[in-house]
Enzyme design. Structure first.
Site, PDB file in Angstrom:
ATOM      1  N   HIS A 151      25.642 -42.904  66.915  1.00 61.35           N
ATOM      2  CA  HIS A 151      25.599 -44.338  66.602  1.00 61.35           C
ATOM      3  C   HIS A 151      26.726 -44.692  65.635  1.00 61.35           C
ATOM      4  CE1 HIS A 151      21.740 -45.488  68.455  1.00 61.35           C
ATOM      5  NE2 HIS A 151      21.401 -44.235  68.212  1.00 61.35           N
ATOM      6  N   GLU A 200      27.561 -47.507  64.577  1.00 59.86           N
ATOM      7  CA  GLU A 200      27.111 -48.571  63.671  1.00 59.86           C
ATOM      8  C   GLU A 200      26.318 -48.031  62.485  1.00 59.86           C
ATOM      9  OE1 GLU A 200      23.663 -48.102  66.508  1.00 59.86           O
ATOM     10  OE2 GLU A 200      25.847 -47.920  66.591  1.00 59.86           O
ATOM     11  N   CYS A 208      24.803 -44.246  72.663  1.00 56.08           N
ATOM     12  CA  CYS A 208      23.527 -43.529  72.774  1.00 56.08           C
ATOM     13  C   CYS A 208      22.979 -43.664  74.200  1.00 56.08           C
ATOM     14  CB  CYS A 208      22.543 -44.004  71.706  1.00 56.08           C
ATOM     15  SG  CYS A 208      21.142 -42.883  71.456  1.00 56.08           S
TER      16      CYS A 208
END
Length: 205
Positions: free
Chosen positions: A186, A188, A83
């Site tokens: 992202h 994650e 990001c």
């Protein structure tokens, strides 16, 4: 030599989520800006949530850049920016005001032309893989990833773009230059595809 990941922390948030994902794949992972952690690491990750200018200010305040640059540009350790961690690799960013980036990859961070869609661009969206990359090994084209951003990377050299995503306009959602990798989404927060991408990254030599 065993794989060790160092997650750099400049107070931008989201480091713990990235840590939890990597730790599920690899025991040797730390959140640290220490010179020893950077030097001992085989792979380095720079997460990011927030504004470009503020992030750059915090990076210069908290991260020993000389040692990081040596790790990346002399020792050629794989690096992943996530990001804003991807965006700061650019030459310059124009979020709120003009701010100098790390200047690792020639290009600008500019506001998305969302063509009427709301900003920020938040939620799931698919990627279009533009060229073969080890980062996307075993990840299908059009896989969905999770995004939260209003600005995007416009590199000078379009050949460095390894995936794009469309939200009002087509933008660069992943980039690769030698040992430097960046993703606008992202991983994650992106379930299976995100976990696979991180797994691919930590297996890079």
């Amino acid at each position: 030599m065993s794989t060790k990941v160092c997650i750099l922390d400049y107070g931008s948030g989201n480091t713990k989520s990235v840590f939890n994902l990597i730790e599920s794949l690899l025991p040797e992972v730390s959140i640290s800006n220490s010179i020893s952690a950077i030097e001992e690491a085989t792979h380095i990750v720079l997460p990011g949530v927030g504004a470009f200018g503020t992030s750059m200010e915090k990076i210069h305040q908290t991260i020993p850049m000389d040692f990081l640059m040596d790790s990346l540009f002399v020792k050629k350790k794989p690096f992943l920016g996530i990001c804003v961690g991807m965006q700061v690799m650019a030459t310059v960013g124009f979020e709120f005001e003009e701010n100098k980036g790390l200047e690792w990859i020639d290009g600008e961070i500019v506001k998305l032309n969302s063509n009427g869609f709301p900003l920020p661009h938040v939620g799931w969206n698919s990627i279009s893989i533009k060229k073969e990359s080890k980062l996307f090994q075993s990840i299908e084209d059009k896989s969905d990833f999770y995004f939260v951003h209003s600005y995007a990377f416009k590199p000078i050299n379009k050949d460095l773009i390894i995936s794009t995503t469309t939200y009002g306009e087509e933008f660069c959602s992943a980039i690769e230059l030698n040992n430097l990798f960046g993703v606008q989404f992202h991983p994650e927060k992106s379930h299976y595809a995100g976990k696979k991408l991180i797994e691919n990254f930590i297996h890079l030599k």
